[in-house]
Write an enzyme that holds these catalytic residues in place. Structure first.
Site, short mmCIF file in Angstrom:
data_model
loop_
_atom_site.label_atom_id
_atom_site.label_comp_id
_atom_site.label_asym_id
_atom_site.label_seq_id
_atom_site.Cartn_x
_atom_site.Cartn_y
_atom_site.Cartn_z
N GLU A 1 37.26 68.75 66.64
CA GLU A 1 36.14 68.80 65.75
C GLU A 1 36.42 69.39 64.32
O GLU A 1 36.81 70.35 64.34
CB GLU A 1 34.70 69.36 66.42
CG GLU A 1 34.05 68.92 67.84
CD GLU A 1 32.96 69.71 68.06
OE1 GLU A 1 32.11 68.75 68.69
OE2 GLU A 1 32.77 70.84 67.81
N ARG B 1 31.81 89.27 71.64
CA ARG B 1 31.30 88.24 72.19
C ARG B 1 31.63 88.56 73.73
O ARG B 1 30.69 88.22 74.68
CB ARG B 1 31.99 86.93 71.91
CG ARG B 1 31.48 85.70 72.61
CD ARG B 1 32.19 84.50 72.00
NE ARG B 1 31.92 83.49 72.67
CZ ARG B 1 32.50 82.22 72.37
NH1 ARG B 1 33.60 82.17 71.57
NH2 ARG B 1 32.15 81.11 73.36
N ASP C 1 38.85 69.22 72.98
CA ASP C 1 38.00 68.78 72.05
C ASP C 1 38.60 69.10 70.60
O ASP C 1 39.28 70.31 70.50
CB ASP C 1 36.79 69.57 71.80
CG ASP C 1 35.54 69.20 72.51
OD1 ASP C 1 35.63 68.19 73.04
OD2 ASP C 1 34.64 69.88 72.72
N GLU D 1 36.53 68.49 79.35
CA GLU D 1 36.79 68.11 78.10
C GLU D 1 37.82 68.75 77.19
O GLU D 1 37.94 70.08 77.25
CB GLU D 1 35.48 68.28 77.36
CG GLU D 1 35.24 67.70 75.83
CD GLU D 1 33.61 67.79 75.36
OE1 GLU D 1 33.36 67.71 74.28
OE2 GLU D 1 32.79 67.49 76.30
N ARG E 1 35.64 78.25 74.72
CA ARG E 1 37.11 78.58 74.64
C ARG E 1 37.66 78.19 73.37
O ARG E 1 38.40 77.61 72.95
CB ARG E 1 38.11 78.16 75.67
CG ARG E 1 37.62 78.39 77.13
CD ARG E 1 38.58 77.87 78.09
NE ARG E 1 38.36 78.48 79.45
CZ ARG E 1 37.52 77.37 80.46
NH1 ARG E 1 37.17 76.43 80.17
NH2 ARG E 1 37.39 78.16 81.61
N GLU E 2 36.77 78.49 72.01
CA GLU E 2 37.17 78.05 70.89
C GLU E 2 38.19 78.37 70.18
O GLU E 2 38.37 79.97 70.05
CB GLU E 2 35.58 78.16 70.06
CG GLU E 2 34.55 77.55 70.48
CD GLU E 2 33.80 78.47 71.41
OE1 GLU E 2 34.04 79.48 72.08
OE2 GLU E 2 32.68 77.99 71.92
N HIS F 1 37.95 72.44 64.83
CA HIS F 1 37.31 73.60 65.88
C HIS F 1 37.87 72.87 66.97
O HIS F 1 37.92 71.63 67.04
CB HIS F 1 35.83 73.41 65.77
CG HIS F 1 35.05 74.02 66.91
ND1 HIS F 1 34.52 75.05 66.68
CD2 HIS F 1 34.86 73.47 68.00
CE1 HIS F 1 33.98 75.54 67.82
NE2 HIS F 1 34.09 74.51 68.60
N THR F 2 38.56 73.63 67.83
CA THR F 2 38.98 73.18 69.25
C THR F 2 38.38 73.88 70.41
O THR F 2 37.97 75.12 70.22
CB THR F 2 40.57 73.33 69.16
OG1 THR F 2 40.86 74.60 69.33
CG2 THR F 2 41.29 72.57 68.23
N ASN F 3 38.31 73.04 71.39
CA ASN F 3 37.83 73.60 72.62
C ASN F 3 38.14 73.11 73.92
O ASN F 3 38.58 71.88 73.80
CB ASN F 3 36.19 73.87 72.57
CG ASN F 3 35.51 74.81 73.46
OD1 ASN F 3 35.90 75.36 74.18
ND2 ASN F 3 33.96 74.79 73.34
N GLY G 1 27.64 78.15 59.37
CA GLY G 1 26.41 78.62 60.16
C GLY G 1 25.08 78.00 60.24
O GLY G 1 23.98 78.28 60.52
#
Length: 291
Positions: A108, A277, A106, A104, A132-133, A121-123, A202
């Protein structure tokens, strides 16, 4: 963000915007190229197939998908996003295959309160795994006019572009054990849906249903890409693909300067720098040069 609006940055921005205006938009036919897949009548195609809209209300959102699957190519779409108070809404525009090990790519667009910027927002998912944002603010109001959002997907890399300005490059790092999307054909999808449990601050800001319906618009779709017939690609081989059509194999010097500019002034999250993270170390592709 404040430092991005100094005099030097403004001169760079003007140059980028002027250069982006030379992009040629190709008017696809939404009747011919896409199916409205959910949302009852909340998705509409009009103007003789040249314009598509998706809407969201308290009952449902809506979505569409391409009739064709693609394996490598350049995909362009112009979008005008939900205006006003779009908090809680997400407009997704992406390429995806199917199944638990899907690939995928992305875009968004995370809505926000009136006057606050959208977050782009990309991934990238490979073999069912994302995480992998990278997130960005945009250097314009994406609700006032149409802007072009593009994906260049080649065996060597994936490039995300906004008005022909590269904002992100995901390189093929199979040589160090990182999977790359290269064998699963993908369709183009888009949807407008309610995600107020996480999309805006959030999940602290909820969707204001008194502002519904929320509507996003699409036009000038173009796919300069290899269509997949079920057993084979319409391109005899990836070597037969014209680099002129998909841009060069790698970003040229002006492209790299634009990419650095966007990532310096408008990137607000990068998984590769999120040490909390990844306390055991960032993913291996993050250790390679970004540009």
């Amino acid at each position: 963000m404040g430092s991005s609006w100094n005099g030097v940055s403004m001169l760079v921005l003007v140059g980028l915007v002027v250069n982006s205006l030379v992009v040629v938009a190709f008017a696809g036919d939404f009747y011919q190229d896409f199916d409205l897949t959910w949302g009852d009548n909340r998705g509409k195609i009009f103007n003789g197939g040249k314009l598509l809209s998706l809407s969201l209300d308290r009952v449902s959102g809506s979505g569409f998908q391409s009739k064709k699957e693609y394996l490598f190519g350049r995909i362009d779409m112009q979008l005008k996003l939900v205006s006003g108070n779009s908090a809680g809404t997400v407009t997704a525009y992406y390429l995806s295959s199917q199944g638990p090990t899907h690939d995928e790519i992305d875009f968004e667009f995370l809505g926000n309160l009136s006057g606050d910027p959208y977050i782009l927002h990309t991934n990238v998912y490979t073999q069912g795994k994302g995480n992998r944002e990278q997130q960005f603010y945009l250097w314009f109001d994406p609700t006032r006019n149409f802007h072009t959002y593009s994906i260049i997907w080649k065996p060597q890399h994936i490039i995300f572009l906004v008005d022909n300005i590269p904002i992100r490059v995901f390189k093929n790092a199979e040589s160090i054990g990182v999977p790359f999307p290269k064998s699963q054909p993908m369709r183009i999808y888009s949807s407008l849906w309610n995600a107020d449990d996480w999309a805006t601050r959030g999940g602290l800001v909820k969707t204001d249903w008194t502002k519904a319906p929320f509507t996003a618009y699409y036009r000038n779709f173009n796919a300069n890409a290899c269509a997949w017939s079920g057993t084979a690609s319409s391109c005899a081989s990836t070597s037969s693909i014209s680099d002129d059509a998909w841009e060069t194999n790698e970003l040229d010097a002006p492209g790299r300067r634009r990419l650095r500019w966007v990532q310096k002034y408008f990137m607000i999250y990068n998984y590769c720098t999120d040490l909390k993270r990844f306390p055991q170390g960032v993913p291996p592709e993050c250790k390679r040069p970004r540009f």
